[in-house]
Write a protein that holds these residues in place. Structure first.
Motif, PDB file in Angstrom:
ATOM      1  N   GLN A 152      25.294 -10.086  -2.474  1.00 54.54           N
ATOM      2  CA  GLN A 152      26.655  -9.716  -2.856  1.00 54.54           C
ATOM      3  C   GLN A 152      26.870  -9.606  -4.363  1.00 54.54           C
ATOM      4  N   VAL A 153      26.025 -10.230  -5.160  1.00 47.96           N
ATOM      5  CA  VAL A 153      26.270 -10.290  -6.601  1.00 47.96           C
ATOM      6  C   VAL A 153      26.094  -8.937  -7.277  1.00 47.96           C
ATOM      7  N   LYS A 154      25.065  -8.197  -6.899  1.00 43.12           N
ATOM      8  CA  LYS A 154      24.711  -6.959  -7.585  1.00 43.12           C
ATOM      9  C   LYS A 154      25.433  -5.745  -7.002  1.00 43.12           C
ATOM     10  N   TRP A 155      26.124  -5.015  -7.876  1.00 47.49           N
ATOM     11  CA  TRP A 155      26.684  -3.714  -7.497  1.00 47.49           C
ATOM     12  C   TRP A 155      25.545  -2.696  -7.402  1.00 47.49           C
ATOM     13  N   ILE A 156      24.591  -2.807  -8.318  1.00 52.15           N
ATOM     14  CA  ILE A 156      23.431  -1.921  -8.346  1.00 52.15           C
ATOM     15  C   ILE A 156      22.371  -2.454  -7.394  1.00 52.15           C
ATOM     16  N   GLY A 157      21.717  -1.561  -6.675  1.00 51.80           N
ATOM     17  CA  GLY A 157      20.746  -1.971  -5.676  1.00 51.80           C
ATOM     18  C   GLY A 157      19.414  -2.417  -6.249  1.00 51.80           C
ATOM     19  N   GLN A 158      18.598  -2.960  -5.386  1.00 54.68           N
ATOM     20  CA  GLN A 158      17.288  -3.497  -5.724  1.00 54.68           C
ATOM     21  C   GLN A 158      16.267  -2.365  -5.877  1.00 54.68           C
ATOM     22  N   PRO A 159      15.300  -2.499  -6.789  1.00 55.02           N
ATOM     23  CA  PRO A 159      14.237  -1.492  -6.881  1.00 55.02           C
ATOM     24  C   PRO A 159      13.400  -1.461  -5.605  1.00 55.02           C
ATOM     25  N   ALA A 160      12.966  -0.285  -5.235  1.00 58.20           N
ATOM     26  CA  ALA A 160      12.106  -0.138  -4.065  1.00 58.20           C
ATOM     27  C   ALA A 160      10.717  -0.681  -4.361  1.00 58.20           C
ATOM     28  N   ALA A 161       9.975  -1.011  -3.321  1.00 57.54           N
ATOM     29  CA  ALA A 161       8.629  -1.553  -3.493  1.00 57.54           C
ATOM     30  C   ALA A 161       7.677  -0.512  -4.062  1.00 57.54           C
ATOM     31  N   CYS A 162       7.879   0.751  -3.692  1.00 54.84           N
ATOM     32  CA  CYS A 162       6.986   1.821  -4.147  1.00 54.84           C
ATOM     33  C   CYS A 162       7.717   2.760  -5.091  1.00 54.84           C
ATOM     34  N   ARG A 163       7.070   3.096  -6.175  1.00 50.15           N
ATOM     35  CA  ARG A 163       7.611   4.089  -7.093  1.00 50.15           C
ATOM     36  C   ARG A 163       7.466   5.484  -6.493  1.00 50.15           C
ATOM     37  N   VAL A 164       8.246   6.398  -7.029  1.00 51.66           N
ATOM     38  CA  VAL A 164       8.133   7.803  -6.652  1.00 51.66           C
ATOM     39  C   VAL A 164       7.876   8.591  -7.931  1.00 51.66           C
ATOM     40  N   ARG A 165       6.822   9.376  -7.945  1.00 50.95           N
ATOM     41  CA  ARG A 165       6.410  10.112  -9.144  1.00 50.95           C
ATOM     42  C   ARG A 165       6.191   9.173 -10.331  1.00 50.95           C
ATOM     43  N   ALA A 182       5.251   2.064   3.828  1.00 53.22           N
ATOM     44  CA  ALA A 182       5.608   1.257   2.660  1.00 53.22           C
ATOM     45  C   ALA A 182       6.949   1.676   2.076  1.00 53.22           C
ATOM     46  N   TYR A 183       7.342   2.928   2.299  1.00 54.21           N
ATOM     47  CA  TYR A 183       8.604   3.438   1.764  1.00 54.21           C
ATOM     48  C   TYR A 183       9.772   3.133   2.700  1.00 54.21           C
ATOM     49  N   PHE A 184       9.448   2.759   3.947  1.00 52.23           N
ATOM     50  CA  PHE A 184      10.460   2.362   4.923  1.00 52.23           C
ATOM     51  C   PHE A 184      10.486   0.841   4.941  1.00 52.23           C
ATOM     52  N   GLU A 185      11.096   0.265   3.908  1.00 45.84           N
ATOM     53  CA  GLU A 185      11.053  -1.183   3.741  1.00 45.84           C
ATOM     54  C   GLU A 185      11.923  -1.901   4.759  1.00 45.84           C
ATOM     55  N   ARG A 188      10.207  10.515   0.254  1.00 46.25           N
ATOM     56  CA  ARG A 188       9.719   9.806  -0.937  1.00 46.25           C
ATOM     57  C   ARG A 188       8.203   9.690  -0.905  1.00 46.25           C
ATOM     58  N   TRP A 189       7.663   9.389   0.244  1.00 46.05           N
ATOM     59  CA  TRP A 189       6.209   9.278   0.372  1.00 46.05           C
ATOM     60  C   TRP A 189       5.530  10.601   0.027  1.00 46.05           C
ATOM     61  N   LYS A 190       6.169  11.705   0.386  1.00 48.78           N
ATOM     62  CA  LYS A 190       5.607  13.018   0.074  1.00 48.78           C
ATOM     63  C   LYS A 190       5.772  13.382  -1.403  1.00 48.78           C
ATOM     64  N   GLY A 191       6.594  12.616  -2.136  1.00 47.89           N
ATOM     65  CA  GLY A 191       6.733  12.864  -3.565  1.00 47.89           C
ATOM     66  C   GLY A 191       8.102  13.312  -4.018  1.00 47.89           C
ATOM     67  N   ASP A 247       0.846  -1.184   0.000  1.00 45.43           N
ATOM     68  CA  ASP A 247       0.000   0.000   0.000  1.00 45.43           C
ATOM     69  C   ASP A 247       0.885   1.238   0.000  1.00 45.43           C
ATOM     70  N   CYS A 248       1.149   1.759  -1.189  1.00 45.22           N
ATOM     71  CA  CYS A 248       2.084   2.875  -1.330  1.00 45.22           C
ATOM     72  C   CYS A 248       1.470   4.224  -0.971  1.00 45.22           C
ATOM     73  N   THR A 249       0.228   4.212  -0.472  1.00 46.33           N
ATOM     74  CA  THR A 249      -0.345   5.459   0.022  1.00 46.33           C
ATOM     75  C   THR A 249       0.080   5.722   1.462  1.00 46.33           C
ATOM     76  N   LYS A 250       0.724   4.739   2.092  1.00 47.43           N
ATOM     77  CA  LYS A 250       1.132   4.874   3.486  1.00 47.43           C
ATOM     78  C   LYS A 250       2.650   5.039   3.579  1.00 47.43           C
ATOM     79  N   PRO A 251       3.117   5.921   4.448  1.00 48.30           N
ATOM     80  CA  PRO A 251       4.563   6.180   4.536  1.00 48.30           C
ATOM     81  C   PRO A 251       5.374   4.953   4.911  1.00 48.30           C
TER      82      PRO A 251
END
Length: 320
Positions: A75-88, A58-61, A310-313, A52-56
């Motif tokens: 350890q495999v990925k240098w690049i991090g994982q996508p967050a559960a909630c999109r921003v904008r 959700a952004y504090f995973e 992020r939750w605020k946009g 539920d990305c309408t709640k703050p």
């Protein structure tokens, strides 16, 4: 007053854009032109599990099981994982607190604690063509040396900045290089793959766009210590609006806390600022080798601050 609400993951985003007389954007068509609603409107999730990305919260995973076997983000990925909630409406990286937001250094992909590789895939300018905006502004708050961040953003950020404002209190620290000529640097007649004689520098037409302020960045104006209220500076001196492209890098040695806490509750700033890169300073034993034991906030407080923004946009990343 007409209000256009931006829909995020089937829910109403925590903020809306006014098109009334008191707004910087005067019609829904201009909102569409500047904010790319086709990207802001999405029904996709970044996870299979419902969030539920309408709640703050959700952004504090949850930090997850980073040391579990067969987890590519262990350890495999240098690049991090996508967050559960999109921003904008855009994907953004998960807040990687267990690695001090510095995967490259923590996992020994990079020797430099200020390695920026993990930021590159998530830059908003690589997802939205900000070059369509007339004013394209980069504010470097806490510049340090020219190569620390200004040069990196000029070279790596996919937006041609028309204005660059650099704040660095130390007079002899931020020196803008001069004397480079693009014309003279072309390797005329070269038969190899290299097309220039040397690594490109800063041409005069870029130098003219850079304005340096030898002042502290603060949440208040204080002439006695040469401190500038950066919120007032952005709104009143630069007169930036939602129609402009505005990127902010912030490394101001703990002064980011009151500034960002103000922005958290400032509905105008979330419209003005497109993207933020901030080094949030905190007290944690894993960072004591870098003299971070002098700070008072806890590491999870830093994660909470970024999650709430992020939750605020705010499309915000930890820097570097």
């Amino acid at each position: 007053m007409v209000v256009l609400q931006i829909i995020l993951s089937r829910e109403i985003s925590p903020f809306a854009y006014s098109t009334g007389a008191d707004s910087h954007i005067q019609s829904p068509s201009k909102v569409a032109d500047y904010l790319y609603p086709s990207r802001w409107t999405t029904t996709e999730r970044s996870r299979e599990d419902p969030v539920d990305c309408t709640k703050p919260e959700a952004y504090f995973e949850d930090d997850g099981e980073y040391e579990e076997s067969e987890n590519p983000w262990s350890q495999v990925k240098w690049i991090g994982q996508p967050a559960a909630c999109r921003v904008r409406g855009e994907l953004i990286e998960r807040l990687d607190v267990v690695n001090n937001f510095r995967r490259g250094y923590a996992l020994r992909f990079a020797q430099d604690v200020e390695d920026r590789t993990h930021i590159l895939p998530w830059m908003l300018g690589a997802r939205v063509d900000l070059n369509r905006r007339k004013r394209r502004v980069f504010l470097d708050l806490g510049s340090n040396t020219f190569s620390s961040s200004i040069e990196w953003f000029i070279q790596m950020y996919p937006c041609d900045f028309t204005e660059i404002y650099a704040f660095e209190k130390k007079l002899d620290l931020l020196i803008i290089p001069s004397g480079f000529s693009e014309q003279d640097n072309w390797a005329v007649g070269a038969t190899g793959a290299e097309r220039t004689k040397a690594r490109p520098g800063v041409p005069s037409w870029i130098r003219k766009r850079i304005k340096v302020y030898n002042e502290f960045v603060s949440d208040v104006d204080d002439p006695d210590v040469s401190a500038v209220n950066i919120t007032r500076f952005i709104k009143q001196e630069l007169k930036l609006t939602a129609e402009d492209a505005v990127m902010v890098k912030m490394d101001i040695e703990d002064s980011e806390w009151p500034v960002l806490e103000r922005w958290l509750n400032d509905g105008e700033m979330v419209q003005i600022v497109d993207e933020i890169f901030v080094e949030v300073h905190y007290n944690h034993s894993s960072m004591f080798n870098f003299n971070w034991n002098k700070f008072t906030h806890e590491r999870n407080q830093a994660k909470r601050l970024l999650a709430n923004l992020r939750w605020k946009g705010y499309y915000i990343h930890f820097w570097p």
